[in-house]
Design an enzyme around this catalytic site. Structure first.
Site, PDB file in Angstrom:
ATOM      1  N   THR A  99       0.827  -1.217   0.000  1.00  0.00           N
ATOM      2  CA  THR A  99       0.000   0.000   0.000  1.00  0.00           C
ATOM      3  C   THR A  99       0.859   1.265   0.000  1.00  0.00           C
ATOM      4  OG1 THR A  99      -1.966  -0.970   0.969  1.00  0.00           O
ATOM      5  CG2 THR A  99      -1.592   1.355   1.439  1.00  0.00           C
ATOM      6  N   THR A 130       5.051  11.259   7.510  1.00  0.00           N
ATOM      7  CA  THR A 130       5.270  11.209   8.960  1.00  0.00           C
ATOM      8  C   THR A 130       6.675  11.677   9.341  1.00  0.00           C
ATOM      9  OG1 THR A 130       5.480   9.652  10.799  1.00  0.00           O
ATOM     10  CG2 THR A 130       5.906   8.768   8.626  1.00  0.00           C
ATOM     11  N   ASP A 131       6.818  12.136  10.576  1.00  0.00           N
ATOM     12  CA  ASP A 131       8.150  12.499  11.079  1.00  0.00           C
ATOM     13  C   ASP A 131       9.007  11.260  11.336  1.00  0.00           C
ATOM     14  OD1 ASP A 131       6.813  11.522  13.323  1.00  0.00           O
ATOM     15  OD2 ASP A 131       7.288  13.235  14.612  1.00  0.00           O
ATOM     16  N   GLU A 132       8.363  10.077  11.352  1.00  0.00           N
ATOM     17  CA  GLU A 132       9.131   8.859  11.658  1.00  0.00           C
ATOM     18  C   GLU A 132      10.174   8.538  10.590  1.00  0.00           C
ATOM     19  OE1 GLU A 132       6.993   5.524  13.193  1.00  0.00           O
ATOM     20  OE2 GLU A 132       5.499   6.792  14.156  1.00  0.00           O
ATOM     21  N   TYR A 155       7.184   0.269   8.887  1.00  0.00           N
ATOM     22  CA  TYR A 155       6.249   1.360   8.565  1.00  0.00           C
ATOM     23  C   TYR A 155       7.006   2.611   8.092  1.00  0.00           C
ATOM     24  CZ  TYR A 155       3.461   5.554   9.443  1.00  0.00           C
ATOM     25  OH  TYR A 155       2.867   6.790   9.319  1.00  0.00           O
ATOM     26  N   LYS A 159       7.118   4.525   4.428  1.00  0.00           N
ATOM     27  CA  LYS A 159       6.723   5.928   4.217  1.00  0.00           C
ATOM     28  C   LYS A 159       7.905   6.718   3.629  1.00  0.00           C
ATOM     29  CE  LYS A 159       3.349   7.747   5.148  1.00  0.00           C
ATOM     30  NZ  LYS A 159       2.064   7.941   4.402  1.00  0.00           N
ATOM     31  N   LEU A 195      -1.871   4.565  20.865  1.00  0.00           N
ATOM     32  CA  LEU A 195      -1.687   4.693  22.317  1.00  0.00           C
ATOM     33  C   LEU A 195      -2.865   5.371  23.029  1.00  0.00           C
ATOM     34  CD1 LEU A 195       0.188   4.373  24.820  1.00  0.00           C
ATOM     35  CD2 LEU A 195       0.964   6.703  24.362  1.00  0.00           C
TER      36      LEU A 195
HETATM   37  P1  NAD Z   1      -5.477   5.288   9.374  1.00  0.00           P
HETATM   38  O1  NAD Z   1      -4.846   3.959   9.496  1.00  0.00           O
HETATM   39  O2  NAD Z   1      -6.423   5.739  10.429  1.00  0.00           O
HETATM   40  O3  NAD Z   1      -6.256   5.393   7.974  1.00  0.00           O
HETATM   41  C1  NAD Z   1      -5.724   4.929   6.779  1.00  0.00           C
HETATM   42  C2  NAD Z   1      -6.837   4.900   5.739  1.00  0.00           C
HETATM   43  O4  NAD Z   1      -6.273   4.445   4.489  1.00  0.00           O
HETATM   44  C3  NAD Z   1      -7.984   3.950   6.084  1.00  0.00           C
HETATM   45  O5  NAD Z   1      -9.220   4.564   5.845  1.00  0.00           O
HETATM   46  C4  NAD Z   1      -7.781   2.771   5.140  1.00  0.00           C
HETATM   47  O6  NAD Z   1      -8.989   2.114   4.799  1.00  0.00           O
HETATM   48  C5  NAD Z   1      -7.136   3.456   3.951  1.00  0.00           C
HETATM   49  N1  NAD Z   1      -6.315   2.527   3.165  1.00  0.00           N
HETATM   50  C6  NAD Z   1      -5.370   1.666   3.624  1.00  0.00           C
HETATM   51  N2  NAD Z   1      -4.876   0.943   2.603  1.00  0.00           N
HETATM   52  C7  NAD Z   1      -5.497   1.380   1.475  1.00  0.00           C
HETATM   53  C8  NAD Z   1      -5.390   1.028   0.098  1.00  0.00           C
HETATM   54  N3  NAD Z   1      -4.550   0.064  -0.308  1.00  0.00           N
HETATM   55  N4  NAD Z   1      -6.146   1.694  -0.789  1.00  0.00           N
HETATM   56  C9  NAD Z   1      -7.008   2.661  -0.387  1.00  0.00           C
HETATM   57  N5  NAD Z   1      -7.176   3.004   0.903  1.00  0.00           N
HETATM   58  C10 NAD Z   1      -6.408   2.376   1.819  1.00  0.00           C
HETATM   59  O7  NAD Z   1      -4.283   6.309   9.206  1.00  0.00           O
HETATM   60  P2  NAD Z   1      -4.143   7.811   9.751  1.00  0.00           P
HETATM   61  O8  NAD Z   1      -3.630   7.770  11.128  1.00  0.00           O
HETATM   62  O9  NAD Z   1      -5.375   8.552   9.427  1.00  0.00           O
HETATM   63  O10 NAD Z   1      -2.947   8.325   8.807  1.00  0.00           O
HETATM   64  C11 NAD Z   1      -3.220   8.914   7.542  1.00  0.00           C
HETATM   65  C12 NAD Z   1      -1.914   9.267   6.878  1.00  0.00           C
HETATM   66  O11 NAD Z   1      -1.193  10.172   7.684  1.00  0.00           O
HETATM   67  C13 NAD Z   1      -0.994   8.070   6.653  1.00  0.00           C
HETATM   68  O12 NAD Z   1      -0.379   8.228   5.401  1.00  0.00           O
HETATM   69  C14 NAD Z   1       0.019   8.164   7.786  1.00  0.00           C
HETATM   70  O13 NAD Z   1       1.247   7.601   7.392  1.00  0.00           O
HETATM   71  C15 NAD Z   1       0.105   9.656   7.966  1.00  0.00           C
HETATM   72  N6  NAD Z   1       0.457  10.106   9.337  1.00  0.00           N
HETATM   73  C16 NAD Z   1      -0.242   9.630  10.421  1.00  0.00           C
HETATM   74  C17 NAD Z   1       0.072  10.125  11.690  1.00  0.00           C
HETATM   75  C18 NAD Z   1      -0.668   9.680  12.936  1.00  0.00           C
HETATM   76  O14 NAD Z   1      -0.294  10.050  14.038  1.00  0.00           O
HETATM   77  N7  NAD Z   1      -1.750   8.902  12.825  1.00  0.00           N
HETATM   78  C19 NAD Z   1       1.088  11.074  11.842  1.00  0.00           C
HETATM   79  C20 NAD Z   1       1.767  11.508  10.696  1.00  0.00           C
HETATM   80  C21 NAD Z   1       1.435  11.028   9.450  1.00  0.00           C
HETATM   81  O1  TDX Z   2       0.065  -0.021  23.938  1.00  0.00           O
HETATM   82  C1  TDX Z   2       0.949   0.809  23.661  1.00  0.00           C
HETATM   83  N1  TDX Z   2       1.870   1.145  24.608  1.00  0.00           N
HETATM   84  C2  TDX Z   2       2.885   2.019  24.366  1.00  0.00           C
HETATM   85  O2  TDX Z   2       3.707   2.286  25.251  1.00  0.00           O
HETATM   86  C3  TDX Z   2       1.021   1.443  22.352  1.00  0.00           C
HETATM   87  C4  TDX Z   2       0.032   1.101  21.284  1.00  0.00           C
HETATM   88  C5  TDX Z   2       2.051   2.336  22.146  1.00  0.00           C
HETATM   89  N2  TDX Z   2       2.965   2.605  23.102  1.00  0.00           N
HETATM   90  C6  TDX Z   2       4.023   3.598  22.826  1.00  0.00           C
HETATM   91  C7  TDX Z   2       4.787   3.405  21.544  1.00  0.00           C
HETATM   92  C8  TDX Z   2       5.118   4.818  21.146  1.00  0.00           C
HETATM   93  O3  TDX Z   2       6.296   5.270  21.802  1.00  0.00           O
HETATM   94  O4  TDX Z   2       3.340   4.854  22.686  1.00  0.00           O
HETATM   95  C9  TDX Z   2       3.945   5.642  21.666  1.00  0.00           C
HETATM   96  C10 TDX Z   2       2.899   5.950  20.608  1.00  0.00           C
HETATM   97  O5  TDX Z   2       2.599   4.732  19.941  1.00  0.00           O
HETATM   98  P1  TDX Z   2       1.586   4.671  18.706  1.00  0.00           P
HETATM   99  O6  TDX Z   2       0.272   5.252  19.116  1.00  0.00           O
HETATM  100  O7  TDX Z   2       1.616   3.280  18.167  1.00  0.00           O
HETATM  101  O8  TDX Z   2       2.237   5.726  17.697  1.00  0.00           O
HETATM  102  P2  TDX Z   2       3.686   5.791  16.992  1.00  0.00           P
HETATM  103  O9  TDX Z   2       4.330   4.469  16.922  1.00  0.00           O
HETATM  104  O10 TDX Z   2       4.458   6.880  17.677  1.00  0.00           O
HETATM  105  O11 TDX Z   2       3.257   6.237  15.509  1.00  0.00           O
HETATM  106  C11 TDX Z   2       2.208   7.211  15.297  1.00  0.00           C
HETATM  107  O12 TDX Z   2       2.734   8.486  15.018  1.00  0.00           O
HETATM  108  C12 TDX Z   2       3.363   8.684  13.777  1.00  0.00           C
HETATM  109  C13 TDX Z   2       1.283   6.773  14.149  1.00  0.00           C
HETATM  110  O13 TDX Z   2       0.796   5.471  14.419  1.00  0.00           O
HETATM  111  C14 TDX Z   2       1.989   6.816  12.824  1.00  0.00           C
HETATM  112  O14 TDX Z   2       1.082   6.502  11.772  1.00  0.00           O
HETATM  113  C15 TDX Z   2       2.530   8.196  12.613  1.00  0.00           C
HETATM  114  O15 TDX Z   2       3.251   8.263  11.427  1.00  0.00           O
END
Ligand code: NAD
Ligand code: TDX
Length: 349
Positions: A99, A130-132, A155, A159, A195
């Protein structure tokens, strides 16, 4: 303007679409595969608006993507569709490669064909990342747009790959592109594997609250509605070819975040006599390759586009806890087979 949003049924995508429909006059097509993380319930507040439409499609399906992009003819593609959960990428990286890398490649090709067909000077491909991708920081320092890429998880590596593809399509084919790299988002409608919602739901159910390792890892938290505003600003005022980092200036250790959630819950839903949410905190095995700290230098987007986050972590977190307490139905509807079990211990490949 016509805006194609991919991943619009996910956490950030749905916040973005609610913003676009409620606060702007653009037409929005939401393209989403509806994986476990995509839920149309998150779009219920705007689903009947005539400027909104939805199509279920997989960005890895080249023929469908070419057809949808060509027939909708967007001025903007805001690309958010991705596999987004780090722990799942440890267990099963394959979907992340498909994906996040192949899907982005397909979308770039479709965008390039459209751009060359229409010669639309107003076209922009906005890649949401993402910043990751920058890896892990020590106690000091911040990620800037110049920080070298050093992704550590499947992941973040996927990205990073997609960011590079987007940049290459800009340089090689002249596709107008922009990339944003954002820190951790939180807020309403986030799938309860992440988290903050995981801890809220587990605490409310009196389950243990898993902290990976010693809980000293630091994340920079941004409210999802602030992210949506930033994305819109970049998509409309960002300079093609540029990258913008987006962050909340809200660094917290994981232990701080979990303790604060326990404090807020204690106030909003006092636990029974002799019970304490804090006592549920349990240190568990660390995440493999766990990045220690993320922190964003947001000066570029502050200075060049005038964006600043509006929500403080304290007010945003309280609203989020309240939202999860009031929306148990949404959580149940989206959870599917997921029951807050531990993910990411290299159980498969
Ligand atoms: P999410 O997992 O909540 O949502 C992802 C969406 O993409 C879902 O609706 C899923 O159905 C859709 N999707 C997955 N695979 C697909 C495919 N093959 N074709 C079409 N649709 C597909 O993710 P999110 O947390 O909303 O993140 C959105 C974007 O922002 C991602 O690109 C992620 O890398 C980026 N991002 C997320 C965070 C965060 O903290 N959540 C931070 C920085 C960047
Ligand atoms: O059960 C948990 N316990 C715990 O200690 C979970 C699920 C996470 N953690 C820690 C791991 C991380 O240090 O908490 C922090 C946050 O974890 P996540 O919510 O899984 O986020 P992270 O791994 O930081 O990534 C998120 O931010 C950047 C998003 O999932 C990504 O999509 C985004 O790019």
């Amino acid at each position: 303007m016509k805006i194609l949003v991919t991943g619009g049924a996910g956490f950030i995508g749905s916040a973005l679409i609610r913003f676009l429909i409620n606060e702007t006059d653009h037409d929005v097509l939401n393209l989403d595969k509806l994986t476990y993380a995509g839920n149309l319930e998150s779009l219920a507040p705007i689903a009947d608006n005539p400027r909104y439409s939805f199509i279920q499609a997989d960005i890895c399906d080249t023929a469908s993507i070419n057809e949808i992009v060509a027939s909708f003819g967007p001025d903007r593609i805001m690309h958010l569709a991705a596999e987004s959960h780090v722990d799942r990428s440890v267990d099963a990286p394959g979907e992340f490669i498909q994906t996040n890398i192949i899907g982005t490649f397909n979308l770039l090709n479709a965008a390039r064909t459209l751009y060359e067909r229409d010669e639309n000077d107003n076209f922009l491909f906005h890649h949401v990342s993402t910043d990751e991708v920058y890896g892990s920081l020590g106690e000091e320092d911040f990620f800037t747009e110049e920080t070298p890429y050093s992704p550590n998880s499947p992941y973040s590596a996927s990205k990073a790959s997609s960011d590079h593809l987007v940049r290459a399509w800009g340089e090689t084919y002249g596709l107008p592109i922009v990339v944003t790299n954002c820190s951790n988002n939180y807020g309403h409608y986030q799938f309860p594997e992440k988290l903050i919602p995981l801890i809220i739901m587990s605490a409310f159910e009196q389950k243990s609250l898993p902290i990976y390792g010693d809980g000293s890892n630091v994340r920079d938290w941004l409210h999802v509605d602030d992210h949506a505003r930033a994305l819109y600003l970049v998509a409309t005022s960002g300079v093609p070819g540029e990258t913008y980092n987006i962050g909340g200036n809200n660094e917290k250790t994981n232990l701080d975040v979990v303790s604060t959630i326990c404090d807020v819950l204690t106030e909003l839903r006092p636990p029974g006599q002799n019970l304490s949410y804090h006592n549920l905190i349990t240190h568990v095995a660390d995440r493999p390759g766990h990045d220690f700290r993320y922190a964003i230098d947001t000066r570029k987007i502050n200075r060049e586009l005038g964006w600043l986050p509006q929500e403080t972590f304290e007010s945003g977190l309280r609203k989020t806890v309240e939202w999860y307490l009031e929306n148990g139905d949404w959580c149940e509807a989206v959870s599917g087979g997921y029951e807050q079990e531990r993910l990411g211990l290299k159980s498969a490949n």
